[in-house]
Design a protein around this motif. Structure first.
Motif, PDB file in Angstrom:
ATOM      1  N   ALA A 163       3.522   4.665  -7.958  1.00 38.48           N
ATOM      2  CA  ALA A 163       4.355   3.568  -8.453  1.00 38.48           C
ATOM      3  C   ALA A 163       5.736   3.584  -7.815  1.00 38.48           C
ATOM      4  O   ALA A 163       6.362   2.534  -7.623  1.00 38.48           O
ATOM      5  N   TYR A 164       6.222   4.790  -7.449  1.00 38.10           N
ATOM      6  CA  TYR A 164       7.573   4.912  -6.922  1.00 38.10           C
ATOM      7  C   TYR A 164       7.687   4.431  -5.473  1.00 38.10           C
ATOM      8  O   TYR A 164       8.799   4.350  -4.944  1.00 38.10           O
ATOM      9  N   VAL A 165       6.566   4.126  -4.837  1.00 38.19           N
ATOM     10  CA  VAL A 165       6.642   3.610  -3.472  1.00 38.19           C
ATOM     11  C   VAL A 165       7.403   2.289  -3.446  1.00 38.19           C
ATOM     12  O   VAL A 165       7.972   1.902  -2.422  1.00 38.19           O
ATOM     13  N   ARG A 166       7.429   1.611  -4.567  1.00 36.54           N
ATOM     14  CA  ARG A 166       8.200   0.362  -4.650  1.00 36.54           C
ATOM     15  C   ARG A 166       9.685   0.623  -4.387  1.00 36.54           C
ATOM     16  O   ARG A 166      10.374  -0.206  -3.768  1.00 36.54           O
ATOM     17  N   LEU A 167      10.201   1.760  -4.853  1.00 30.30           N
ATOM     18  CA  LEU A 167      11.602   2.102  -4.623  1.00 30.30           C
ATOM     19  C   LEU A 167      11.873   2.286  -3.136  1.00 30.30           C
ATOM     20  O   LEU A 167      12.940   1.906  -2.635  1.00 30.30           O
ATOM     21  N   VAL A 168      10.919   2.879  -2.426  1.00 26.13           N
ATOM     22  CA  VAL A 168      11.050   3.061  -0.978  1.00 26.13           C
ATOM     23  C   VAL A 168      11.026   1.708  -0.278  1.00 26.13           C
ATOM     24  O   VAL A 168      11.841   1.424   0.605  1.00 26.13           O
ATOM     25  N   ALA A 228       0.827  -1.206   0.000  1.00 27.37           N
ATOM     26  CA  ALA A 228       0.000   0.000   0.000  1.00 27.37           C
ATOM     27  C   ALA A 228       0.860   1.254   0.000  1.00 27.37           C
ATOM     28  O   ALA A 228       1.924   1.288   0.622  1.00 27.37           O
ATOM     29  N   ASP A 229       0.384   2.268  -0.694  1.00 24.34           N
ATOM     30  CA  ASP A 229       0.920   3.627  -0.540  1.00 24.34           C
ATOM     31  C   ASP A 229      -0.003   4.317   0.448  1.00 24.34           C
ATOM     32  O   ASP A 229      -1.145   4.661   0.118  1.00 24.34           O
ATOM     33  N   THR A 230       0.471   4.507   1.667  1.00 22.08           N
ATOM     34  CA  THR A 230      -0.412   4.984   2.736  1.00 22.08           C
ATOM     35  C   THR A 230      -0.621   6.494   2.731  1.00 22.08           C
ATOM     36  O   THR A 230      -1.364   7.002   3.583  1.00 22.08           O
ATOM     37  N   HIS A 231      -0.018   7.202   1.773  1.00 21.15           N
ATOM     38  CA  HIS A 231      -0.211   8.657   1.765  1.00 21.15           C
ATOM     39  C   HIS A 231       0.113   9.212   0.381  1.00 21.15           C
ATOM     40  O   HIS A 231       1.270   9.331  -0.003  1.00 21.15           O
ATOM     41  N   THR A 232      -0.922   9.534  -0.370  1.00 18.64           N
ATOM     42  CA  THR A 232      -0.741  10.174  -1.671  1.00 18.64           C
ATOM     43  C   THR A 232      -1.850  11.182  -1.914  1.00 18.64           C
ATOM     44  O   THR A 232      -3.011  10.926  -1.609  1.00 18.64           O
ATOM     45  N   HIS A 233      -1.465  12.334  -2.461  1.00 23.02           N
ATOM     46  CA  HIS A 233      -2.451  13.364  -2.809  1.00 23.02           C
ATOM     47  C   HIS A 233      -2.882  13.157  -4.261  1.00 23.02           C
ATOM     48  O   HIS A 233      -2.706  14.033  -5.117  1.00 23.02           O
ATOM     49  N   LEU A 234      -3.467  12.017  -4.508  1.00 21.33           N
ATOM     50  CA  LEU A 234      -3.861  11.629  -5.864  1.00 21.33           C
ATOM     51  C   LEU A 234      -4.919  12.553  -6.444  1.00 21.33           C
ATOM     52  O   LEU A 234      -5.098  12.614  -7.663  1.00 21.33           O
ATOM     53  N   ASP A 235      -5.625  13.264  -5.586  1.00 18.70           N
ATOM     54  CA  ASP A 235      -6.654  14.197  -6.060  1.00 18.70           C
ATOM     55  C   ASP A 235      -6.077  15.519  -6.536  1.00 18.70           C
ATOM     56  O   ASP A 235      -6.807  16.351  -7.087  1.00 18.70           O
ATOM     57  N   GLY A 236      -4.776  15.742  -6.334  1.00 21.03           N
ATOM     58  CA  GLY A 236      -4.174  17.030  -6.662  1.00 21.03           C
ATOM     59  C   GLY A 236      -4.193  17.356  -8.136  1.00 21.03           C
ATOM     60  O   GLY A 236      -4.234  16.459  -8.993  1.00 21.03           O
ATOM     61  N   PRO A 237      -4.139  18.638  -8.480  1.00 18.42           N
ATOM     62  CA  PRO A 237      -4.162  19.052  -9.886  1.00 18.42           C
ATOM     63  C   PRO A 237      -2.967  18.549 -10.675  1.00 18.42           C
ATOM     64  O   PRO A 237      -3.024  18.477 -11.906  1.00 18.42           O
ATOM     65  N   GLU A 238      -1.897  18.185  -9.977  1.00 25.07           N
ATOM     66  CA  GLU A 238      -0.712  17.663 -10.656  1.00 25.07           C
ATOM     67  C   GLU A 238      -1.009  16.380 -11.421  1.00 25.07           C
ATOM     68  O   GLU A 238      -0.250  15.999 -12.325  1.00 25.07           O
ATOM     69  N   PHE A 239      -2.118  15.697 -11.073  1.00 25.38           N
ATOM     70  CA  PHE A 239      -2.471  14.438 -11.712  1.00 25.38           C
ATOM     71  C   PHE A 239      -3.669  14.552 -12.652  1.00 25.38           C
ATOM     72  O   PHE A 239      -4.116  13.543 -13.201  1.00 25.38           O
ATOM     73  N   ASP A 240      -4.174  15.758 -12.843  1.00 26.64           N
ATOM     74  CA  ASP A 240      -5.390  15.917 -13.641  1.00 26.64           C
ATOM     75  C   ASP A 240      -5.223  15.430 -15.081  1.00 26.64           C
ATOM     76  O   ASP A 240      -6.169  14.919 -15.685  1.00 26.64           O
ATOM     77  N   ALA A 241      -4.031  15.593 -15.632  1.00 26.13           N
ATOM     78  CA  ALA A 241      -3.830  15.273 -17.052  1.00 26.13           C
ATOM     79  C   ALA A 241      -3.655  13.781 -17.311  1.00 26.13           C
ATOM     80  O   ALA A 241      -3.910  13.314 -18.434  1.00 26.13           O
ATOM     81  N   ASP A 242      -3.234  13.006 -16.298  1.00 27.86           N
ATOM     82  CA  ASP A 242      -2.915  11.598 -16.568  1.00 27.86           C
ATOM     83  C   ASP A 242      -3.200  10.691 -15.376  1.00 27.86           C
ATOM     84  O   ASP A 242      -2.501   9.702 -15.162  1.00 27.86           O
ATOM     85  N   ARG A 243      -4.239  11.006 -14.611  1.00 24.04           N
ATOM     86  CA  ARG A 243      -4.517  10.252 -13.379  1.00 24.04           C
ATOM     87  C   ARG A 243      -4.725   8.760 -13.644  1.00 24.04           C
ATOM     88  O   ARG A 243      -4.240   7.919 -12.894  1.00 24.04           O
ATOM     89  N   ASP A 244      -5.446   8.423 -14.705  1.00 20.22           N
ATOM     90  CA  ASP A 244      -5.668   7.007 -15.017  1.00 20.22           C
ATOM     91  C   ASP A 244      -4.348   6.289 -15.279  1.00 20.22           C
ATOM     92  O   ASP A 244      -4.149   5.138 -14.860  1.00 20.22           O
ATOM     93  N   ASP A 245      -3.448   6.959 -15.971  1.00 21.01           N
ATOM     94  CA  ASP A 245      -2.139   6.361 -16.253  1.00 21.01           C
ATOM     95  C   ASP A 245      -1.329   6.197 -14.967  1.00 21.01           C
ATOM     96  O   ASP A 245      -0.610   5.198 -14.797  1.00 21.01           O
ATOM     97  N   VAL A 246      -1.425   7.174 -14.089  1.00 20.02           N
ATOM     98  CA  VAL A 246      -0.713   7.106 -12.801  1.00 20.02           C
ATOM     99  C   VAL A 246      -1.194   5.897 -12.005  1.00 20.02           C
ATOM    100  O   VAL A 246      -0.387   5.142 -11.436  1.00 20.02           O
ATOM    101  N   ALA A 305      -2.653   3.218 -13.241  1.00 21.28           N
ATOM    102  CA  ALA A 305      -2.255   2.002 -13.957  1.00 21.28           C
ATOM    103  C   ALA A 305      -0.800   1.649 -13.669  1.00 21.28           C
ATOM    104  O   ALA A 305      -0.460   0.472 -13.452  1.00 21.28           O
ATOM    105  N   ARG A 306       0.068   2.660 -13.640  1.00 24.15           N
ATOM    106  CA  ARG A 306       1.480   2.404 -13.337  1.00 24.15           C
ATOM    107  C   ARG A 306       1.647   1.927 -11.899  1.00 24.15           C
ATOM    108  O   ARG A 306       2.482   1.051 -11.618  1.00 24.15           O
ATOM    109  N   ALA A 307       0.857   2.485 -11.001  1.00 19.49           N
ATOM    110  CA  ALA A 307       0.935   2.060  -9.601  1.00 19.49           C
ATOM    111  C   ALA A 307       0.539   0.592  -9.471  1.00 19.49           C
ATOM    112  O   ALA A 307       1.241  -0.196  -8.808  1.00 19.49           O
ATOM    113  N   ARG A 308      -0.567   0.223 -10.089  1.00 18.85           N
ATOM    114  CA  ARG A 308      -1.005  -1.180 -10.025  1.00 18.85           C
ATOM    115  C   ARG A 308       0.066  -2.103 -10.615  1.00 18.85           C
ATOM    116  O   ARG A 308       0.344  -3.177 -10.074  1.00 18.85           O
TER     117      ARG A 308
END
Length: 268
Positions: A221-226, A4-22, A24-27
């Motif tokens: 997706a980068y939580v895997r690196l952590v 699990a990624d226990t803390h992400t601001h996925l609702d932020g405007p930074e993800f508006d353009a490609d949220r579905d892709d983000v 998908a990459r996380a999964r």
């Protein structure tokens, strides 16, 4: 291997353009669920909208972030309290932040205390943000120590003594993010002094991207690196680390997720 990624601001405007892709990459990276905090009144709606869009994957939290505390905090909290429902799996992101300014120091303390009260009343874990205010935060939490429902001290970057002080509070874990991978971070030395069942992984995306993504937009997706760096610090396999953090996440958030009314629980 999933986690699990226990803390992400996925609702932020930074993800508006490609949220579905983000997502998908996380999964694809192994992320089975993400926890999304609100920070103010406006964000409650955007957090719920994102979690409705990805049911069973994205889970909402509700809270007033300390940096969003202003003179109208009483009205904001009253309105936010009316929004609380079984949908939310935690009270967060809440806490204290005196890094930039102490202009609303006392107001932040009152806001945090009231939201700690919500967590106790509703039996919901806390997602706590604390920056340059650990003494004040710990002193406040000690008044409620016997009743606290647990939670996460988000974005922990402290030393061994600070970790031990926070983990005196039963039911809490430390949220470890991208700072663990930074060249000058002391977390790789601190982490082995912390029990493995008292840490969880997070991104705080879009902020704090881990190496080698540092400097760019962070994403779940980068939580895997952590997680992989954390496993190295503890001398275990990434699979073992993922299993441990999943158990910790379930211990802290499991009851709230079970009560949330969502049918499509993430599987892993």
């Amino acid at each position: 291997m999933t986690f699990a990624d226990t803390h992400t601001h996925l609702d932020g405007p930074e993800f508006d353009a490609d949220r579905d892709d983000v997502v998908a990459r996380a999964r694809e990276a192994g992320v089975s669920r993400v926890f999304v905090p609100s920070i103010d009144l406006k964000s409650v709606a955007s957090v719920l909208a994102v979690c409705d869009r990805y049911p069973g994957f994205a889970w909402p939290m509700i809270g007033l972030h300390p940096e969003e505390v202003r003179g109208d905090w009483r009205e904001v909290l009253a309105e936010m309290r009316q929004m609380v429902s079984p949908r939310f799996i935690a009270i967060g992101e809440v806490g204290l932040d005196y890094y930039w300014s102490r202009e609303f120091e006392h107001e932040q303390l009152e806001v945090f205390e009231k939201q700690v009260g919500w967590a106790i009343e509703l039996d919901l874990p806390l997602m706590i943000h604390c920056r340059k205010a650990q003494n004040e935060m710990v002193n406040l939490l000690r008044h409620y120590e016997r009743d606290l429902p647990g939670g996460v001290f988000h974005c922990f970057t402290g030393n061994e003594r600070e970790a031990a002080e926070l983990l005196r509070f039963d039911g809490f874990a430390l949220g470890i993010g991208g700072v663990l991978t930074f060249k000058k971070s002391h977390l790789p030395e601190v982490l082995p002094t912390i029990p493995r069942d008292r840490v969880v992984v997070e991104t705080d995306s879009p902020y704090m991207a881990p190496v080698p993504m540092r400097g760019g937009r962070n994403e779940s997706a980068y939580v895997r690196l952590v997680l992989e760096r954390m496993a190295l610090c503890y001398g275990v396999t990434p699979e073992e680390m993922a299993e441990e953090t999943n158990r910790t996440v379930d211990r802290i958030f499991g009851r709230a997720i079970g009560r949330s009314g969502e049918k499509a629980a993430a599987t892993y």
